[in-house]
Structures are given as structure tokens and as C-alpha cells.
Design a protein around this motif. Structure first.
Motif, PDB file in Angstrom:
ATOM      1  N   PRO A 116      15.055  -4.817   6.588  1.00 19.23           N
ATOM      2  CA  PRO A 116      15.043  -4.085   7.861  1.00 19.23           C
ATOM      3  C   PRO A 116      14.896  -2.578   7.641  1.00 19.23           C
ATOM      4  CG  PRO A 116      17.235  -5.001   7.400  1.00 19.23           C
ATOM      5  CD  PRO A 116      16.321  -5.534   6.341  1.00 19.23           C
ATOM      6  N   ILE A 117      14.178  -1.905   8.520  1.00 22.04           N
ATOM      7  CA  ILE A 117      14.007  -0.457   8.420  1.00 22.04           C
ATOM      8  C   ILE A 117      14.943   0.214   9.424  1.00 22.04           C
ATOM      9  CG2 ILE A 117      12.391   1.477   8.557  1.00 22.04           C
ATOM     10  CD1 ILE A 117      10.114  -0.479   8.006  1.00 22.04           C
ATOM     11  N   ALA A 118      15.832   1.037   8.901  1.00 23.91           N
ATOM     12  CA  ALA A 118      16.735   1.813   9.753  1.00 23.91           C
ATOM     13  C   ALA A 118      16.023   3.089  10.179  1.00 23.91           C
ATOM     14  CB  ALA A 118      18.011   2.160   8.976  1.00 23.91           C
ATOM     15  N   ASP A 119      16.444   3.605  11.352  1.00 20.78           N
ATOM     16  CA  ASP A 119      15.876   4.871  11.839  1.00 20.78           C
ATOM     17  C   ASP A 119      14.369   4.796  12.079  1.00 20.78           C
ATOM     18  OD1 ASP A 119      17.634   6.904  12.510  1.00 20.78           O
ATOM     19  OD2 ASP A 119      18.122   7.275  10.392  1.00 20.78           O
ATOM     20  N   ALA A 120      13.875   3.590  12.314  1.00 18.98           N
ATOM     21  CA  ALA A 120      12.478   3.471  12.734  1.00 18.98           C
ATOM     22  C   ALA A 120      12.406   3.841  14.214  1.00 18.98           C
ATOM     23  CB  ALA A 120      11.972   2.049  12.531  1.00 18.98           C
ATOM     24  N   VAL A 121      11.349   4.578  14.584  1.00 18.62           N
ATOM     25  CA  VAL A 121      11.186   4.997  15.974  1.00 18.62           C
ATOM     26  C   VAL A 121      10.085   4.162  16.620  1.00 18.62           C
ATOM     27  CG1 VAL A 121      10.504   6.895  17.480  1.00 18.62           C
ATOM     28  CG2 VAL A 121      12.033   7.314  15.529  1.00 18.62           C
ATOM     29  N   ASP A 125       7.957   9.280  37.334  1.00 16.98           N
ATOM     30  CA  ASP A 125       7.546   9.819  36.041  1.00 16.98           C
ATOM     31  C   ASP A 125       8.214   9.031  34.917  1.00 16.98           C
ATOM     32  OD1 ASP A 125       6.062  11.698  37.340  1.00 16.98           O
ATOM     33  OD2 ASP A 125       7.426  13.385  36.924  1.00 16.98           O
ATOM     34  N   PHE A 126       7.463   8.790  33.866  1.00 16.66           N
ATOM     35  CA  PHE A 126       7.962   8.057  32.689  1.00 16.66           C
ATOM     36  C   PHE A 126       8.308   6.605  32.992  1.00 16.66           C
ATOM     37  CE2 PHE A 126       9.156  12.562  31.790  1.00 16.66           C
ATOM     38  CZ  PHE A 126       8.238  12.783  30.782  1.00 16.66           C
ATOM     39  N   ASN A 127       7.791   6.083  34.092  1.00 16.74           N
ATOM     40  CA  ASN A 127       8.019   4.665  34.367  1.00 16.74           C
ATOM     41  C   ASN A 127       7.367   3.820  33.275  1.00 16.74           C
ATOM     42  OD1 ASN A 127       9.063   2.541  35.956  1.00 16.74           O
ATOM     43  ND2 ASN A 127       7.050   2.192  36.919  1.00 16.74           N
ATOM     44  N   LEU A 128       8.100   2.867  32.770  1.00 17.51           N
ATOM     45  CA  LEU A 128       7.597   1.913  31.772  1.00 17.51           C
ATOM     46  C   LEU A 128       7.179   2.583  30.457  1.00 17.51           C
ATOM     47  CD1 LEU A 128       5.816  -0.446  34.292  1.00 17.51           C
ATOM     48  CD2 LEU A 128       7.891  -0.957  32.958  1.00 17.51           C
ATOM     49  N   ARG A 129       7.962   3.596  30.081  1.00 18.40           N
ATOM     50  CA  ARG A 129       7.805   4.273  28.800  1.00 18.40           C
ATOM     51  C   ARG A 129       9.177   4.490  28.188  1.00 18.40           C
ATOM     52  NH1 ARG A 129       2.842   6.823  28.439  1.00 18.40           N
ATOM     53  NH2 ARG A 129       1.773   6.759  30.455  1.00 18.40           N
ATOM     54  N   GLY A 130       9.243   4.441  26.882  1.00 17.21           N
ATOM     55  CA  GLY A 130      10.520   4.750  26.253  1.00 17.21           C
ATOM     56  C   GLY A 130      10.372   4.857  24.750  1.00 17.21           C
ATOM     57  N   VAL A 131      11.322   5.595  24.152  1.00 16.42           N
ATOM     58  CA  VAL A 131      11.342   5.755  22.696  1.00 16.42           C
ATOM     59  C   VAL A 131      12.703   5.245  22.224  1.00 16.42           C
ATOM     60  CG1 VAL A 131      11.302   7.433  20.810  1.00 16.42           C
ATOM     61  CG2 VAL A 131       9.787   7.734  22.803  1.00 16.42           C
ATOM     62  N   PHE A 132      12.706   4.334  21.257  1.00 11.55           N
ATOM     63  CA  PHE A 132      13.944   3.718  20.769  1.00 11.55           C
ATOM     64  C   PHE A 132      14.040   3.901  19.261  1.00 11.55           C
ATOM     65  CE2 PHE A 132      12.640   1.573  24.622  1.00 11.55           C
ATOM     66  CZ  PHE A 132      13.810   1.528  25.374  1.00 11.55           C
ATOM     67  N   ARG A 133      15.261   3.990  18.765  1.00 12.61           N
ATOM     68  CA  ARG A 133      15.483   4.204  17.335  1.00 12.61           C
ATOM     69  C   ARG A 133      16.363   3.079  16.801  1.00 12.61           C
ATOM     70  NH1 ARG A 133      15.018   8.985  14.182  1.00 12.61           N
ATOM     71  NH2 ARG A 133      14.438  10.103  16.073  1.00 12.61           N
ATOM     72  N   THR A 134      15.912   2.456  15.703  1.00 15.19           N
ATOM     73  CA  THR A 134      16.660   1.314  15.160  1.00 15.19           C
ATOM     74  C   THR A 134      17.887   1.769  14.374  1.00 15.19           C
ATOM     75  OG1 THR A 134      15.353   1.303  13.142  1.00 15.19           O
ATOM     76  CG2 THR A 134      14.603  -0.150  14.912  1.00 15.19           C
ATOM     77  N   GLY A 135      18.872   0.899  14.327  1.00 11.63           N
ATOM     78  CA  GLY A 135      20.017   1.074  13.443  1.00 11.63           C
ATOM     79  C   GLY A 135      19.743   0.437  12.087  1.00 11.63           C
ATOM     80  N   ALA A 136      20.803   0.232  11.319  1.00 11.79           N
ATOM     81  CA  ALA A 136      20.677  -0.286   9.949  1.00 11.79           C
ATOM     82  C   ALA A 136      20.060  -1.692   9.906  1.00 11.79           C
ATOM     83  CB  ALA A 136      22.042  -0.294   9.266  1.00 11.79           C
ATOM     84  N   ASP A 137      20.218  -2.448  10.992  1.00 17.19           N
ATOM     85  CA  ASP A 137      19.703  -3.822  10.999  1.00 17.19           C
ATOM     86  C   ASP A 137      18.220  -3.902  11.370  1.00 17.19           C
ATOM     87  OD1 ASP A 137      19.831  -3.108  13.637  1.00 17.19           O
ATOM     88  OD2 ASP A 137      21.184  -4.730  14.266  1.00 17.19           O
ATOM     89  N   GLY A 138      17.595  -2.746  11.688  1.00  9.79           N
ATOM     90  CA  GLY A 138      16.174  -2.729  12.041  1.00  9.79           C
ATOM     91  C   GLY A 138      15.873  -3.367  13.382  1.00  9.79           C
ATOM     92  N   ARG A 139      16.926  -3.677  14.158  1.00 11.32           N
ATOM     93  CA  ARG A 139      16.684  -4.366  15.435  1.00 11.32           C
ATOM     94  C   ARG A 139      16.328  -3.395  16.552  1.00 11.32           C
ATOM     95  NH1 ARG A 139      17.698  -9.631  15.833  1.00 11.32           N
ATOM     96  NH2 ARG A 139      18.817 -10.525  14.060  1.00 11.32           N
ATOM     97  N   TYR A 140      15.482  -3.871  17.488  1.00  6.34           N
ATOM     98  CA  TYR A 140      15.231  -3.128  18.735  1.00  6.34           C
ATOM     99  C   TYR A 140      15.372  -4.107  19.893  1.00  6.34           C
ATOM    100  CZ  TYR A 140      10.660  -5.324  19.236  1.00  6.34           C
ATOM    101  OH  TYR A 140       9.668  -6.252  19.393  1.00  6.34           O
TER     102      TYR A 140
END
Ligand SMILES: [Cu+2]
Ligand SMILES: [Fe+3]
Ligand SMILES: [Fe+3]
Lengths: 292, 292
Positions: free
Chosen positions: A145-150, A172-187
Motif C-alpha cells: 500500500p502507498i501512504a500519502d498518495a493523493v 462550485d466544486f461539485n463532484l470534485r475532491g482531493v483525498f490523501r491515503t493513510g498507511a493502509d493505502g485505502r481511499y
């Protein structure tokens, strides 16, 4: 001395005569590129044997295509898209090691400053459309798993429009987002099921598609840009394999590996956990990034 | 079923996938033309392997080329010209039987309503430049003179400008004329020695030429359209073989057979007959028309 050695044009030596003029090109790459373009262009003309009228029609088509382009619209990119050139350039520049997720075209609707959101956020801001829960993991090619993947995601709404196409209608920004994974690489995040949509079809490219008996639709998809330190950035989509246009994307963005599974879930307990009112769509999709 | 049979794009099958969409094209010719264009375009991209930045540079070049075109300027024709495409289309559409005079590009400066003049007229209306006497005969491919052949001639002045480029400076219809042959197929008229001139070099095409180390000049020439009932219309030039740019015409219009002889004549009696003040240039050039 033969005609073409004097710089005189002949049908047989047309490529040699034209590219022979580039001896003093200021840039070796430009010279090499123009050699290929000239050769392929002459090959095409010799095979097509256009009439003068057809040649002039082509001149006018290219001229109008340029003139249709504005700050907000790029008709030549659209032309590149519908001829498969954009996908080819993407393929050439993104040959991935075995096991890494494949790329596809960026498209014109990405914006750089979408908000970073906590995992689980609902990127649908106007409660329109069918609820969807999306989750998965981001791995390296060894399965770690990749941590801190954006993960930067954007999509059209259930009517096939992006927020930027419907300013004042969609938030504005409907249906857009930026997420950052934790140590488990999950989103994981929530959204609505996207819908197919047409590329702009009122210009020269639209007319060409129509004359070729082609429709202008792209099958429903979500766009992603995935970034992580030490990895190649991945620009890609996932597609709904049940979309009516899945086998005929107007811009050829679909690849076998980009088909996700959109499962209909009718489970009141899970729906309640996700704060959905009833049945919802679930998409589980993992990504694998190549080391860069 | 393989990926490309499902309409999915792969680098290897890119041409097949894209052209496979044209099954229902409304026009068989368009379908055939787009098959060639797509194939050659993909071949070029695969050989060049453009970076994304190079691809975008090409998109911007084409866009600007379209946007530079106005009612008075056609930058895509200019691009076609400097890449030898215009000459190639001309060559393909004007394959002449052996013995007939060869064609070359029309160029942008022909006007349809130049005055019909009596043989011998001086088409130079402003007395600027070096006097020139031009004469010759118009034959069929069996060497018989063509009566009632119409010769439409136009040329730049001794500074390299056409009248339409210098409205208010040159008189209207300066260095243009239409002449009609008698039974002997002869033509003769007076003019001034033309000069080389640059194609418009302040746009995208000019920048491209500069980057390729190419100049924008066309060697000195006279333009002709020759028409006669029962014959193919001939659009051509004659060139001054002593011009500094004769081996490097920016638009590749020069052919060996289009080189005329420009002879300096210092003969006061002949000059007086022609109403010239002193030495003059003499060009004798015959044309042969193909039956149409
Ligand atoms: Cu001659
Ligand atoms: Fe999209
Ligand atoms: Fe000219």
C-alpha cells in the motif's frame, strides 16, 4: 544534375525536395519532426489524390477548426481526440511496467484547486443523482500500500455535465475532491453515478463525426489523477462497463483494464452507515502506481 | 474477442480502432480519405513519439494558423505551399501528355476581371522598372498554332509587389493583362522585369520557415492562365533562371521546363520600335496546351 538536386519540385521527389530545404534548421528535433510530417503528408496526398476542390475543403476545415478555438474551447484538441491522436500520444508517453494501472486522456475539465477532503466525504454537493460509494486501495507494483498518495477525482453529474459547464446551476466544486491515503493505502468517498455525455458537437469536429456516421458520446466515467512521492503520476479514468457507449467512446479513452464494476446495493444497514436514503451503487477499484 | 474488436484503444491497433468507427459514413469518398489521413497521422505520431508538450505545441501552431486567416490572408494555404503540398496537389491534378507545357501553383494574387488588351500593350502602367518585351506562340501538342487562345498574365513589379498589395501606390490593374491570339497563335506584350518577393512571413508559417533555416522568397516570375476552346486550361509561371532564389523557391513552384530566358537587348532601333527609351529585356517563350 537532376531536377530535385537543383531544388526543383517533381512529383516523384517531392519529399526529398521539401525536406532538403531544412539543412540549416536551428533545432535538430524540429528538423527530424518536420521530416516525418512532410513525408507522411506527401504519402497521404499521393494516396488520396485530392482534387483541387477537396484540397480547398481541407484548408477551410482546418481554418475553421482554428477559428472555433477560444480560451474556453479547443477544437484542435477535440480533433486530435476523435482521431485517436490524443490517446496515442498518451499511450506513447505512459508505457507502464507490467502490473501498473493504465493511463488515459486528461480531458478538458480538470481544475487545479479542488478542495482536499477527509476520506468518506460526499463530493456531490447538490443531492442530485443516484448515490454511489467508491473505495479501493493504492498499491505499488509489489502490492504494498502507498501512504500519502493523493487522489484527485472529478466527474460529470447524472445529467452528463461538469460543474464548470453549469456555473450557477451546479455548486462550485461539485463532484470534485482531493483525498490523501493513510498507511493502509485505502481511499473511500461518496458521489453519484456519472452519466455519458457528448463532446462539443456544434463545430467542425461535430460535423465531421456526423458525416462519418459517428456519435459524439463518451461513456460514463470518473477522472483521476493519482500522485505519490517516488511514483509516476497517473492520469486515468474508470468506466461503467454497462454504459451504452462503452464500446464506442468518441475519444477512444476506454481500455479493458479501466472498466470498473458498478454494483447495485440494496442493504438498509449499509445505506444508513453511509447516510444514503436507500439503495446505492458501489464501486471498488484498486490502483497500482509505477515507481518514477 | 480482442480489445480492439470491442472498440477499445490499444497502441498496436490504434488505426483499426479509429477507422473501424466509420462503418456508417455517409460518403464513401470521405470514408476512404479519412482512412488514409488517420493511418498516416498515426504512423507519423508513432515515428515522432511526441512528448505531451510537443503535442500541445503542434495544437497551438495549428490553432494560431487558423486564427491568422482572414478574408485577405490564408495562412493554411501558405502552410500547404511551404510544405510542398500545394505543388503536389497541382502535379496530381495536372499530369500532362508528353510535350504539353507544365503547370504550377496559382498563387493568391490572380484577379478575375483584368482588362483585355490589344497585342503589344504595355501592362506596366507606372513606368517603374526595367522594360521587358515578351513574346512567343501557343501551340497544340502537334505543333499547330492555337487561334483565339486567351493568355491571362500577372506579375509583381520590380520591387516585388503586386498591384493588389499596393493599392494607392500602384495603379489598379498594374502589370496585369488578358491577350487573345490570332490565327498564328502568337502573343506579344510589354512589361517590366519582375523581382523576387517574400511570401507573408510574419505569421506561424514565417516562424516555421525561420526555425527551419529557410527564407521566405519566391524567385522572379510571371503568372499565366492560358485558355482555349477544346484545350485544358493551363495555370503556370515562367521564371527568371538567374534569380538568386531560383533553386530555393519557398513554395516549390519552379520546374525545369518553366525556366525562361531573359535576354538583355541593347539595340536602339528595336528599342525605338517598342517605344522603350534604352536597353530592354527580351523573353521569348512558347506554350503548348493539351487537348481537353
Ligand atoms: Cu523557353
Ligand atoms: Fe470526462
Ligand atoms: Fe507570384
Amino acid at each position: 544534375m537532376e531536377a530535385h538536386e537543383k531544388g526543383f519540385f517533381t512529383e516523384a521527389n517531392s519529399v526529398e525536395v521539401v525536406t532538403g530545404r531544412n539543412k540549416n534548421a536551428k533545432d535538430a528535433r524540429l528538423k527530424a519532426v518536420m521530416e516525418v510530417i512532410t513525408r507522411k503528408l506527401h504519402e497521404a496526398v499521393k494516396e488520396i489524390e485530392p482534387t483541387q476542390d477537396e484540397w480547398f475543403e481541407a484548408i477551410l476545415f482546418l481554418t475553421r477548426t482554428g477559428q472555433l478555438s477560444t480560451e474556453w474551447r479547443q477544437e484542435f484538441i477535440l480533433l486530435s481526440d476523435v482521431l485517436g491522436v490524443s490517446m496515442l500520444v498518451d499511450a506513447i508517453n505512459n508505457r507502464k511496467p507490467s502490473g501498473a494501472s493504465e493511463s488515459t486522456v486528461l480531458g478538458p475539465f480538470h481544475i487545479a484547486d479542488a478542495p482536499e477532503l477527509p476520506m468518506g466525504a460526499n463530493i456531490c454537493l447538490d443531492q442530485k443523482g443516484e448515490d454511489m460509494f467508491i473505495h479501493g486501495r493504492i498499491f505499488d507494483t509489489e502490492g504494498k500500500p502507498i501512504a500519502d498518495a493523493v487522489l484527485d477525482v472529478w466527474q460529470a453529474n447524472d445529467e452528463g455535465f461538469y460543474d464548470v459547464q453549469q456555473k450557477g446551476i451546479q455548486p462550485d466544486f461539485n463532484l470534485r475532491g482531493v483525498f490523501r491515503t493513510g498507511a493502509d493505502g485505502r481511499y473511500w468517498f461518496r458521489a453519484v453515478k456519472p452519466k455519458f455525455y457528448p463532446i462539443p458537437a456544434d463545430g467542425t469536429v461535430g460535423k465531421l463525426l456526423d458525416a462519418l456516421g459517428r456519435h459524439p458520446y463518451r461513456p460514463a466515467h470518473l477522472h483521476y489523477i493519482l500522485k505519490a512521492d517516488g511514483f509516476e503520476t497517473l492520469t486515468t479514468h474508470i468506466f461503467d462497463p454497462d454504459d451504452p457507449y462503452i464500446n464506442s467512446d468518441a475519444v477512444f479513452g476506454v481500455k479493458e483494464s479501466l472498466l470498473a464494476e458498478f454494483k447495485r446495493v440494496d442493504d438498509p444497514t449499509r445505506a444508513k452507515d453511509l447516510e444514503f436514503a436507500g439503495p446505492f451503487w458501489e464501486v471498488e477499484h484498486d490502483f497500482v502506481l509505477a515507481r518514477g
